[in-house]
Scaffold this motif. Structure first.
Motif, PDB file in Angstrom:
ATOM      1  N   ASP A 154     -15.920  10.622   5.729  1.00  0.00           N
ATOM      2  CA  ASP A 154     -14.689  10.110   6.354  1.00  0.00           C
ATOM      3  C   ASP A 154     -14.852   9.902   7.861  1.00  0.00           C
ATOM      4  O   ASP A 154     -14.829  10.859   8.637  1.00  0.00           O
ATOM      5  CB  ASP A 154     -13.527  11.080   6.079  1.00  0.00           C
ATOM      6  CG  ASP A 154     -12.195  10.508   6.541  1.00  0.00           C
ATOM      7  OD1 ASP A 154     -12.187   9.396   7.107  1.00  0.00           O
ATOM      8  OD2 ASP A 154     -11.171  11.164   6.350  1.00  0.00           O
ATOM      9  N   LYS A 155     -14.968   8.650   8.270  1.00  0.00           N
ATOM     10  CA  LYS A 155     -15.167   8.368   9.697  1.00  0.00           C
ATOM     11  C   LYS A 155     -13.929   8.737  10.517  1.00  0.00           C
ATOM     12  O   LYS A 155     -14.040   9.068  11.701  1.00  0.00           O
ATOM     13  CB  LYS A 155     -15.549   6.906   9.922  1.00  0.00           C
ATOM     14  CG  LYS A 155     -14.496   5.897   9.499  1.00  0.00           C
ATOM     15  CD  LYS A 155     -14.961   4.489   9.827  1.00  0.00           C
ATOM     16  CE  LYS A 155     -13.955   3.466   9.313  1.00  0.00           C
ATOM     17  NZ  LYS A 155     -14.357   2.095   9.586  1.00  0.00           N
ATOM     18  N   ASN A 156     -12.755   8.688   9.913  1.00  0.00           N
ATOM     19  CA  ASN A 156     -11.539   9.021  10.672  1.00  0.00           C
ATOM     20  C   ASN A 156     -11.459  10.524  10.931  1.00  0.00           C
ATOM     21  O   ASN A 156     -11.186  10.957  12.051  1.00  0.00           O
ATOM     22  CB  ASN A 156     -10.288   8.559   9.921  1.00  0.00           C
ATOM     23  CG  ASN A 156     -10.194   7.047   9.851  1.00  0.00           C
ATOM     24  OD1 ASN A 156     -10.800   6.350  10.668  1.00  0.00           O
ATOM     25  ND2 ASN A 156      -9.453   6.540   8.879  1.00  0.00           N
ATOM     26  N   LEU A 157     -11.714  11.326   9.902  1.00  0.00           N
ATOM     27  CA  LEU A 157     -11.743  12.781  10.110  1.00  0.00           C
ATOM     28  C   LEU A 157     -12.849  13.123  11.106  1.00  0.00           C
ATOM     29  O   LEU A 157     -12.658  13.962  12.002  1.00  0.00           O
ATOM     30  CB  LEU A 157     -11.970  13.509   8.774  1.00  0.00           C
ATOM     31  CG  LEU A 157     -12.113  15.026   8.871  1.00  0.00           C
ATOM     32  CD1 LEU A 157     -10.834  15.676   9.407  1.00  0.00           C
ATOM     33  CD2 LEU A 157     -12.472  15.636   7.512  1.00  0.00           C
ATOM     34  N   THR A 178      -5.900   5.194   0.959  1.00  0.00           N
ATOM     35  CA  THR A 178      -4.454   5.439   1.080  1.00  0.00           C
ATOM     36  C   THR A 178      -4.069   5.647   2.541  1.00  0.00           C
ATOM     37  O   THR A 178      -3.178   4.964   3.066  1.00  0.00           O
ATOM     38  CB  THR A 178      -4.072   6.671   0.231  1.00  0.00           C
ATOM     39  OG1 THR A 178      -4.434   6.410  -1.118  1.00  0.00           O
ATOM     40  CG2 THR A 178      -2.582   6.965   0.321  1.00  0.00           C
ATOM     41  N   HIS A 179      -4.723   6.573   3.223  1.00  0.00           N
ATOM     42  CA  HIS A 179      -4.358   6.853   4.617  1.00  0.00           C
ATOM     43  C   HIS A 179      -4.710   5.689   5.549  1.00  0.00           C
ATOM     44  O   HIS A 179      -4.056   5.476   6.567  1.00  0.00           O
ATOM     45  CB  HIS A 179      -5.051   8.134   5.101  1.00  0.00           C
ATOM     46  CG  HIS A 179      -4.485   9.376   4.487  1.00  0.00           C
ATOM     47  ND1 HIS A 179      -4.876   9.846   3.262  1.00  0.00           N
ATOM     48  CD2 HIS A 179      -3.528  10.226   4.926  1.00  0.00           C
ATOM     49  CE1 HIS A 179      -4.199  10.941   2.971  1.00  0.00           C
ATOM     50  NE2 HIS A 179      -3.362  11.199   3.961  1.00  0.00           N
ATOM     51  N   ALA A 184      -0.655   1.655  13.284  1.00  0.00           N
ATOM     52  CA  ALA A 184       0.169   2.153  14.394  1.00  0.00           C
ATOM     53  C   ALA A 184       1.506   1.404  14.445  1.00  0.00           C
ATOM     54  O   ALA A 184       2.551   2.006  14.733  1.00  0.00           O
ATOM     55  CB  ALA A 184      -0.597   2.004  15.705  1.00  0.00           C
ATOM     56  N   ASP A 185       1.498   0.109  14.136  1.00  0.00           N
ATOM     57  CA  ASP A 185       2.757  -0.667  14.154  1.00  0.00           C
ATOM     58  C   ASP A 185       3.737  -0.133  13.111  1.00  0.00           C
ATOM     59  O   ASP A 185       4.942  -0.044  13.369  1.00  0.00           O
ATOM     60  CB  ASP A 185       2.475  -2.154  13.859  1.00  0.00           C
ATOM     61  CG  ASP A 185       1.945  -2.872  15.087  1.00  0.00           C
ATOM     62  OD1 ASP A 185       2.070  -2.302  16.203  1.00  0.00           O
ATOM     63  OD2 ASP A 185       1.405  -3.983  14.934  1.00  0.00           O
ATOM     64  N   CYS A 205      -6.049   9.594   8.690  1.00  0.00           N
ATOM     65  CA  CYS A 205      -5.434   8.352   9.193  1.00  0.00           C
ATOM     66  C   CYS A 205      -6.322   7.730  10.279  1.00  0.00           C
ATOM     67  O   CYS A 205      -7.184   8.401  10.867  1.00  0.00           O
ATOM     68  CB  CYS A 205      -4.051   8.638   9.778  1.00  0.00           C
ATOM     69  SG  CYS A 205      -2.828   9.080   8.518  1.00  0.00           S
ATOM     70  N   LEU A 206      -6.048   6.464  10.575  1.00  0.00           N
ATOM     71  CA  LEU A 206      -6.770   5.753  11.642  1.00  0.00           C
ATOM     72  C   LEU A 206      -6.615   6.496  12.974  1.00  0.00           C
ATOM     73  O   LEU A 206      -5.533   7.043  13.246  1.00  0.00           O
ATOM     74  CB  LEU A 206      -6.180   4.349  11.810  1.00  0.00           C
ATOM     75  CG  LEU A 206      -6.460   3.344  10.699  1.00  0.00           C
ATOM     76  CD1 LEU A 206      -5.509   2.153  10.815  1.00  0.00           C
ATOM     77  CD2 LEU A 206      -7.906   2.880  10.774  1.00  0.00           C
TER      78      LEU A 206
END
Ligand code: 13P
Ligand code: SF4
Length: 307
Positions: A154-157, A178-179, A184-185, A205-206
């Protein structure tokens, strides 16, 4: 959708059979509400691993996805581990294969390899230490400073862990479908509708969404935070199944999903009738070949030893 009467009947049958089988039902917080209600224990990935390792039951019914049931089988190989919906996988776990990881390890042979628990047993067997979203920062902080780190998948984690530890890592190109779809919008729009609400964000999440958070945490970390914080309104940026636990535990507080799109189809694939069938037939079972299990166990045990 089963009716309330059907849910009651299925739950009664499950409870009866569970006692006869000396079974324990473990449920992730992303599961359907009625499945969570039928479970003996509801928690995040780390808590479920600890429960699976410590239970005295003969049978573990794992209401989650495949890698979670596999971890239970790795930790408790003498037990029968059932995954009521055998096709409940994790697309993120599938984003790293043994072959691709071996190739990366050859490029950086001196690296410590950290895997998110959302990986197959085969991949865990190739890694030095596992982590979940609840302990990833502690796990990475525990590693020797003079070694590079490969972090999968997971690159986001991974990016969040770097922001907390200052450790640059070689990140895999994986993410949770899913995440990842929460932008952000989308979050800004929900915040505009509920300006007084605190924003809780899962580190899958991003990064742009993580950066907006009042609190970043695993699912259990989010639940704990909302219990300890005096605020009464929260926007929740993780899979929507968790809303059942929020409203159950804190009926005086209000919780808004960051988006109605935060639904993991794999987590929703387990239904009460599949749980009952699993208890009746003791199938589908999840097992791990012993040579892989022994190596994957080391990876999980190193994680469980980090306090
Ligand atoms: P946690 O429950 O560990 O926060 O995990 C989130 C997840 O995506 C599990 O699949
Ligand atoms: Fe995998 Fe994401 Fe579903 Fe968790 S929520 S099981 S990480 S796809």
């Amino acid at each position: 959708m089963p009716t309330a009467a059907e849910i009651k009947q299925l739950t009664d049958e499950i409870i009866k059979l569970k006692q006869e089988r000396n079974a324990i039902i473990l449920s992730h917080v992303y599961q359907r509400p009625e499945v969570q209600e039928a479970a003996d224990f509801v928690g995040d990935s780390l808590e479920l691993s600890r429960k699976a390792a410590g239970t005295k039951a003969d049978v573990i019914v794992f209401c989650g996805v495949h890698f979670m049931a596999e971890s239970a089988s790795i930790l408790s190989p003498q037990k029968t581990v059932l995954l009521p919906e055998e096709d409940a996988g994790c697309p993120m776990a599938d984003m790293v294969t043994v072959e691709a990881l071996r190739a990366k390890k050859t490029e950086v042979p001196e690296a410590v390899v950290v895997c998110y628990v959302n990986t197959s047993a085969e991949v865990k067997a190739e890694c030095d230490i596992a982590c979940t979203s609840a302990n990833a920062v502690k796990v990475v902080a525990s590693l020797p400073q003079d070694r590079p780190i490969i972090f999968v998948p997971d690159k986001n984690l991974g990016a969040y862990v770097t922001s907390q530890t200052g450790r640059e890592m070689i990140l895999w190109e994986g993410y949770c479908n899913t995440h990842h779809r929460l932008t952000a919008d989308m979050v800004r729009a929900v915040k505009d509708s509920h300006p007084g609400a605190l924003l809780l964000v899962h580190p899958e999440c991003l990064p742009e969404v993580v950066n907006m958070a009042d609190h970043v945490a695993s699912t259990t970390g989010m639940l704990r935070y909302a219990g300890e914080n005096p605020a009464t309104e929260y926007i929740v940026a993780t899979e929507m199944g968790i809303l059942h636990q929020f409203s159950k535990r804190y009926p005086g507080k209000t919780f808004y999903p960051a988006s109605n799109k935060l639904v993991c189809p794999n987590m929703k694939a387990t239904t009460l009738d599949k749980v009952l069938t699993a208890l009746q037939t003791l199938e589908p079972r999840v097992t791990v070949p012993e040579d892989i299990r022994a190596r994957a166990l080391q990876c999980l045990e190193r994680m469980l030893a980090v306090q």
